[in-house]
Motif scaffolding. Structure first.
Motif, mmCIF file in Angstrom:
data_model
loop_
_atom_site.group_PDB
_atom_site.id
_atom_site.type_symbol
_atom_site.label_atom_id
_atom_site.label_comp_id
_atom_site.label_asym_id
_atom_site.label_seq_id
_atom_site.Cartn_x
_atom_site.Cartn_y
_atom_site.Cartn_z
ATOM 1 N N LEU A 1 3.953 5.668 -8.130
ATOM 2 C CA LEU A 1 5.128 4.837 -7.883
ATOM 3 C C LEU A 1 5.433 4.764 -6.392
ATOM 4 N N ILE A 2 5.349 5.882 -5.700
ATOM 5 C CA ILE A 2 5.583 5.898 -4.252
ATOM 6 C C ILE A 2 4.531 5.053 -3.542
ATOM 7 N N LEU A 3 3.294 5.146 -3.974
ATOM 8 C CA LEU A 3 2.221 4.362 -3.386
ATOM 9 C C LEU A 3 2.456 2.866 -3.586
ATOM 10 N N VAL A 4 2.890 2.480 -4.762
ATOM 11 C CA VAL A 4 3.184 1.071 -5.042
ATOM 12 C C VAL A 4 4.321 0.574 -4.160
ATOM 13 N N VAL A 5 5.366 1.375 -3.982
ATOM 14 C CA VAL A 5 6.506 0.979 -3.149
ATOM 15 C C VAL A 5 6.067 0.833 -1.692
ATOM 16 N N VAL A 6 5.271 1.760 -1.191
ATOM 17 C CA VAL A 6 4.793 1.690 0.191
ATOM 18 C C VAL A 6 3.935 0.442 0.395
ATOM 19 N N VAL B 1 6.195 -2.630 0.508
ATOM 20 C CA VAL B 1 6.939 -2.751 1.770
ATOM 21 C C VAL B 1 6.021 -3.260 2.879
ATOM 22 N N LEU B 2 4.818 -2.743 2.943
ATOM 23 C CA LEU B 2 3.879 -3.192 3.968
ATOM 24 C C LEU B 2 3.426 -4.630 3.719
ATOM 25 N N ALA B 3 3.270 -5.004 2.469
ATOM 26 C CA ALA B 3 2.827 -6.353 2.128
ATOM 27 C C ALA B 3 3.899 -7.384 2.459
ATOM 28 N N ILE B 4 5.166 -7.017 2.322
ATOM 29 C CA ILE B 4 6.257 -7.951 2.613
ATOM 30 C C ILE B 4 6.240 -8.331 4.086
ATOM 31 N N ARG B 5 5.892 -7.401 4.949
ATOM 32 C CA ARG B 5 5.838 -7.690 6.381
ATOM 33 C C ARG B 5 4.730 -8.675 6.705
#
Length: 71
Positions: free
Chosen positions: A6-11, A14-18
């Protein structure tokens, strides 16, 4: 283990949104290039179309004797 996933998916999210605006811009540019090339190819292959002058591409003449030889 699921917490780590779950933490990996969130990270990753977040990086993909940028990078999302850059990715969409690149995809749009690639689509426009592809469409224009397809249109040019279609126009080139159309029977009865007037022949156009060949495109001249400036370049540099390379003498093969000066190039390094591959072994």
């Amino acid at each position: 283990m699921s917490e780590l996933a779950l933490i990996l998916v969130v990270v990753i999210a977040v990086l993909a949104i940028r990078k999302l605006p850059e990715l969409t811009r690149s995809a749009g540019k690639a689509t426009r290039i592809l469409k224009s090339e397809a249109r040019a190819l279609k126009d080139e292959d159309t029977p009865g179309s007037t022949p156009t002058a060949p495109r001249v591409v400036p370049g540099t003449v390379v003498d093969r004797d000066d190039s390094p030889h591959r072994s």
